[in-house]
Design a protein around this motif. Sequence first.
Motif, PDB file in Angstrom:
ATOM      1  N   LEU A  35      -1.581   8.292  -6.583  1.00  0.00           N
ATOM      2  CA  LEU A  35      -2.261   7.126  -6.001  1.00  0.00           C
ATOM      3  C   LEU A  35      -2.958   6.296  -7.072  1.00  0.00           C
ATOM      4  N   GLN A  36      -3.429   6.937  -8.144  1.00  0.00           N
ATOM      5  CA  GLN A  36      -3.939   6.152  -9.259  1.00  0.00           C
ATOM      6  C   GLN A  36      -2.820   5.296  -9.840  1.00  0.00           C
ATOM      7  N   GLN A  61      -2.232   2.197  -7.813  1.00  0.00           N
ATOM      8  CA  GLN A  61      -3.240   1.191  -8.142  1.00  0.00           C
ATOM      9  C   GLN A  61      -2.932   0.543  -9.487  1.00  0.00           C
ATOM     10  N   LEU A 110      -4.998   0.531  -2.103  1.00  0.00           N
ATOM     11  CA  LEU A 110      -5.280   1.905  -1.717  1.00  0.00           C
ATOM     12  C   LEU A 110      -5.351   2.026  -0.198  1.00  0.00           C
ATOM     13  N   HIS A 111      -4.675   3.024   0.333  1.00  0.00           N
ATOM     14  CA  HIS A 111      -4.628   3.325   1.759  1.00  0.00           C
ATOM     15  C   HIS A 111      -5.505   4.550   1.969  1.00  0.00           C
ATOM     16  N   ALA A 148       0.831  -1.202   0.000  1.00  0.00           N
ATOM     17  CA  ALA A 148       0.000   0.000   0.000  1.00  0.00           C
ATOM     18  C   ALA A 148       0.866   1.254   0.000  1.00  0.00           C
ATOM     19  N   HIS A 149       0.281   2.350  -0.451  1.00  0.00           N
ATOM     20  CA  HIS A 149       0.960   3.641  -0.456  1.00  0.00           C
ATOM     21  C   HIS A 149       0.844   4.315   0.906  1.00  0.00           C
ATOM     22  N   PHE A 180      -6.616   8.213   1.423  1.00  0.00           N
ATOM     23  CA  PHE A 180      -6.337   9.288   0.465  1.00  0.00           C
ATOM     24  C   PHE A 180      -5.962  10.556   1.214  1.00  0.00           C
TER      25      PHE A 180
END
Length: 282
Positions: free
Chosen positions: A148-149, A152, A158-159, A134-135, A161
């Motif tokens: 973040l896109q 993915q 996804l963590h 995860a980010h 936002f």
Amino acid sequence: MPVNPIPRYLVSEAVTRALAEDQGGRGDVTALACIPAKAESKFYFVSRQDGMFCGMQPALEAVWQMDPEALVSPQVEDGSKVAKGDVLASVTGNARALLSAERIALNFMGRMSGIATFTRQYVDAVAETGTRIAHTRKTTPGFRAFELQAVQAGGGALHRFGLDDAILIKDNHVAVCGGVAEAVKAARDSAGHMTRVAVEVDRLDQLGDAVEAGAESVLLDNFSLDDLRGAVAQAKGKVTLEASGGVNLDTVRGIAETGVDIISVGALTHSAPNFDIGLDEG
């Protein structure tokens, strides 16, 4: 896995700012000086290396903002694996406009594909362990949705936002509240039943307090491999365990093999190398 599109208004605003920054007050003086006003050209976005692609939305937005009548033909989708020499998209339109859009389109594609490719390396490194990569929120200010896109697109999870997504109690929150249990209890009393509460701990003896106080997720910060294994054994699946700190491509497999659910990696967004993409005239 499908890659979630970015809302159009975010893409439009970001590209508008980028084009304005690039063109300054006089526009593209090179294109204005060298290219006839009505000249038409066809160009191809081409990958210069192997990896994962991302960034089609902002790239095409840059083209259309400069030439609303440009004809575009995407050849790949975000999240696609590409090879050196692959055509990513073709664009046909006003030559001045396309050349003025070139660098902004390539900047978005290069940055986002770089993150997607770097993320895929981490995902591949923990393959078959059951652990997700995860980010974090260590992103470029104003560019988070795009970065973040890209995570993915590389297969990452996804963590959060932003700060409004979930409650994540960090070490400084714990210090101000007087302890892990106190912080989690206060958050649990304040949050609605739909809001998850996560807490960061930096010692194994804090895990029990976190679970007992009602945390759904526990972030294990800079734990040794032995302590990570101890945390997994102690938690017994009652909470989601996330490891962070000291994570790189050399260490990530060993961390995953301890049995943690998630490994969060700030490097995905703050240290990913650029991906080489070029624009070739047809």
